[in-house]
Every structure is written in C-alpha cells, then in structure tokens.
Design a protein around this motif. Sequence first.
Motif, PDB file in Angstrom:
ATOM      1  N   UNK A  66      57.368  41.183  17.334  1.00 33.97           N
ATOM      2  CA  UNK A  66      56.630  42.178  18.113  1.00 33.97           C
ATOM      3  C   UNK A  66      55.777  41.536  19.189  1.00 33.97           C
ATOM      4  N   UNK A  67      55.149  40.394  18.866  1.00 33.60           N
ATOM      5  CA  UNK A  67      54.325  39.712  19.861  1.00 33.60           C
ATOM      6  C   UNK A  67      55.178  39.228  21.034  1.00 33.60           C
ATOM      7  N   UNK A  68      56.373  38.712  20.731  1.00 38.85           N
ATOM      8  CA  UNK A  68      57.262  38.261  21.802  1.00 38.85           C
ATOM      9  C   UNK A  68      57.650  39.423  22.704  1.00 38.85           C
ATOM     10  N   UNK A  69      57.971  40.557  22.110  1.00 38.14           N
ATOM     11  CA  UNK A  69      58.358  41.746  22.871  1.00 38.14           C
ATOM     12  C   UNK A  69      57.199  42.229  23.740  1.00 38.14           C
ATOM     13  N   UNK A  70      56.001  42.320  23.126  1.00 36.05           N
ATOM     14  CA  UNK A  70      54.843  42.819  23.862  1.00 36.05           C
ATOM     15  C   UNK A  70      54.428  41.857  24.972  1.00 36.05           C
ATOM     16  N   UNK A  71      54.510  40.569  24.704  1.00 36.42           N
ATOM     17  CA  UNK A  71      54.145  39.583  25.718  1.00 36.42           C
ATOM     18  C   UNK A  71      55.038  39.722  26.946  1.00 36.42           C
ATOM     19  N   UNK A  72      56.339  39.887  26.712  1.00 39.17           N
ATOM     20  CA  UNK A  72      57.262  40.063  27.823  1.00 39.17           C
ATOM     21  C   UNK A  72      56.985  41.322  28.612  1.00 39.17           C
ATOM     22  N   UNK A  73      56.659  42.400  27.900  1.00 41.81           N
ATOM     23  CA  UNK A  73      56.374  43.669  28.571  1.00 41.81           C
ATOM     24  C   UNK A  73      55.112  43.575  29.422  1.00 41.81           C
ATOM     25  N   UNK A  74      54.111  42.865  28.925  1.00 43.14           N
ATOM     26  CA  UNK A  74      52.837  42.781  29.646  1.00 43.14           C
ATOM     27  C   UNK A  74      52.924  41.860  30.861  1.00 43.14           C
ATOM     28  N   UNK A  75      53.513  40.686  30.681  1.00 43.62           N
ATOM     29  CA  UNK A  75      53.571  39.730  31.790  1.00 43.62           C
ATOM     30  C   UNK A  75      54.585  40.131  32.855  1.00 43.62           C
ATOM     31  N   UNK A  76      55.420  41.126  32.564  1.00 45.25           N
ATOM     32  CA  UNK A  76      56.346  41.636  33.575  1.00 45.25           C
ATOM     33  C   UNK A  76      55.648  42.546  34.578  1.00 45.25           C
TER      34      UNK A  76
END
Length: 342
Positions: free
Chosen positions: A248-258
């Motif tokens: 979940x952290x990997x998914x959220x990190x990608x969504x935020x930094x995009x």
Amino acid sequence: MSNRAPAVQARDLTKTYPGGVTALRGMDLTVESGTVFGLLGPNGAGKSTTVKILTTLARPDSGTATVAGHDVLDHPDRVRRAIGVVAQKSGADPVATGRENLRLQARLHGLRGAPLRERVDALLDRFRLTDAADRQVRGYSGGMLRRLDVALGLVHRPEVLFLDEPTTGLDPEARAAMWDEIARLAGEEGLTVLLTTHHLEEADRLAAHIAVVDRGRVVVQGTPHALKGELRGDAVHMELREPVGEAGRTLLSGALTALPGVYEAFFDGRRVSVRAEDGAAAVPALLAALERAGAGVASATVARPSLDDVYLRYVGRRYAEAEAEAAATDGTAGLTLAGGAR
C-alpha cells in the motif's frame, strides 16, 4: 569560515563495546574554531561515545582524532589541558558549596592565591551564582546546577568546551536560560563549543553547524538553515485513518509523487509526509489522490521544512521513531566526568 585550523577533527572513528555493541561505524567530524557545533541524534546514536574519544576517556578501535591541534591518542595530556567537559550527570560535590567546588577545580588546574580567587569570583558572577555561592550545591535548582557545571568546565579557560546533553532534565525556562549562556560563550568569548543533543529545537537554535548522527555515523552535516533549505517547498504531513502495508505504501507513494509539484513521500505508521512546491495549494490534490487509492485521511498540516524533515529525508524515519527505537535498546553510557577533563 575561520582560516584557523579546525578545533576538532575526527576521521573514520570506529568503536565496538564488549558484547558486540557497535557504537561508531566510521565517524567523521570537522569543527571550526569559535563556533557552536551540534551533534544531533537520538539517544544511543553514538554521540556520547564520540565525545568520550575526543576527550580521551575512551580509545577508538580505529580512526584518528585531534582536538585543539593535539592527537587524542598520542598526546592525551595536552588534549585534557585544552578542553573543558560538562557531562550529562553533574560532577559537582553536592555537600560542598558552589564556591568550594570552583576552588577545588581551580586548584586541580594549578591556580593558587589571588588568581584563584579572582577566577572563582568572575565565574560566580558570570553565571549568576554569587548569591548562592556559599550554599551547599544539593540545594541548587536544576538550572543553577547546570550553570555551575559549565562554570567548572571553564575554570582553566579551555580552548574547546564539550557539552553532553546540557539541558537534559531542565524545565523550559531553565533550558532557555542555558541556551542563552551557550550562545554567549561562542559569540562573545570566541570559545569553540561541541554540543551533543537529542533536542531538535536546541540544535536548530544554538548550532552554527550540525552533524546528524544515526547508528554510529554522520548521515548529513551542514548549517541548519542550509539543510532545511535543501528541502524545496513545504512539508505536508497527513494522518491516515488506517495504517497501510508495504504494498500500500508503494502504491500511495507513486500516486502522490506523480502529482505536479510534489516530491518525496515518506511513511511512518499512519503518517504520510510529502514535500510540495506550494503545500497549501497541493493539499486538495494530495487528499484526492489518497482517497482514490483507498486511503482515508484524518488530518493534514502544512509547515516549512524542519530538522525533523531533514532527519526523515536522510535517515528514512522520523526522529521520534528513532528515539523510541533507542529507548527499547541499551544505549552506551554517557560521560561520567564533569568540569575540566582530569
């Protein structure tokens, strides 16, 4: 920066204690003369072990160090004459008066007669202890005792003063007063002060230059202003309603930094921290991105970058988390010596 030789220089210091506890893993330091230098890190990070080596109270397993131009291993006596040390625990005799403690310290450093009396009186006045000079130290407040400890460390006019967690246990008013004293030592008297602390605010306020220490090594160093300035934009801190796992952290990190204008994202339990070009403007988009990814947000705050954000960026976890980690393990012992090194 001063043109004089560094007051303190250490290269690749390592130290492992019996039982396999590694305190230092290649410590490098350069402290310029006439400045306040802060070693910032949680308890157990290796700060006190570093000070022990620099004050000749311990030997490194490897590496080199000089203080006031003297090698700590080749010329320990010269180092001791050039330094003052104020430990975490007071070394003052509690049943003696403040004046008696200072007189004893002065005699240990070779002062006698009128020079001794003049130096003791000057220090009592300098640290606002004249009215309490002839009272037993066991009756001193915490702030008075710490001022006496610093005075003891300055009796012989050292070139370098080591302060190991100087405000631990003090109330906010006494802590602020001690900060003022430390700032004056370098600013008005040109003394070099090496300060170890686990208080972020203390390092930010006092130190001209800091080294962030974690697990026995320096992870980053520079001026507090420059280190915070390297973190572009604002810090946005959000509290999730529920913790998320690694995936979940990997998914959220990608969504935020995009998102446009959003930089690094860090996770600490339910807390998410990102850096954004314009934090206030980015909050709606950040919240929407988290909601779309299935992560509800309980709260969000925006602030300018702090030393906590610096620590998070370079260490990968928040400062409070590192302190909690250290509290769960046995840290290395602090200094046991107060006053000038003997």
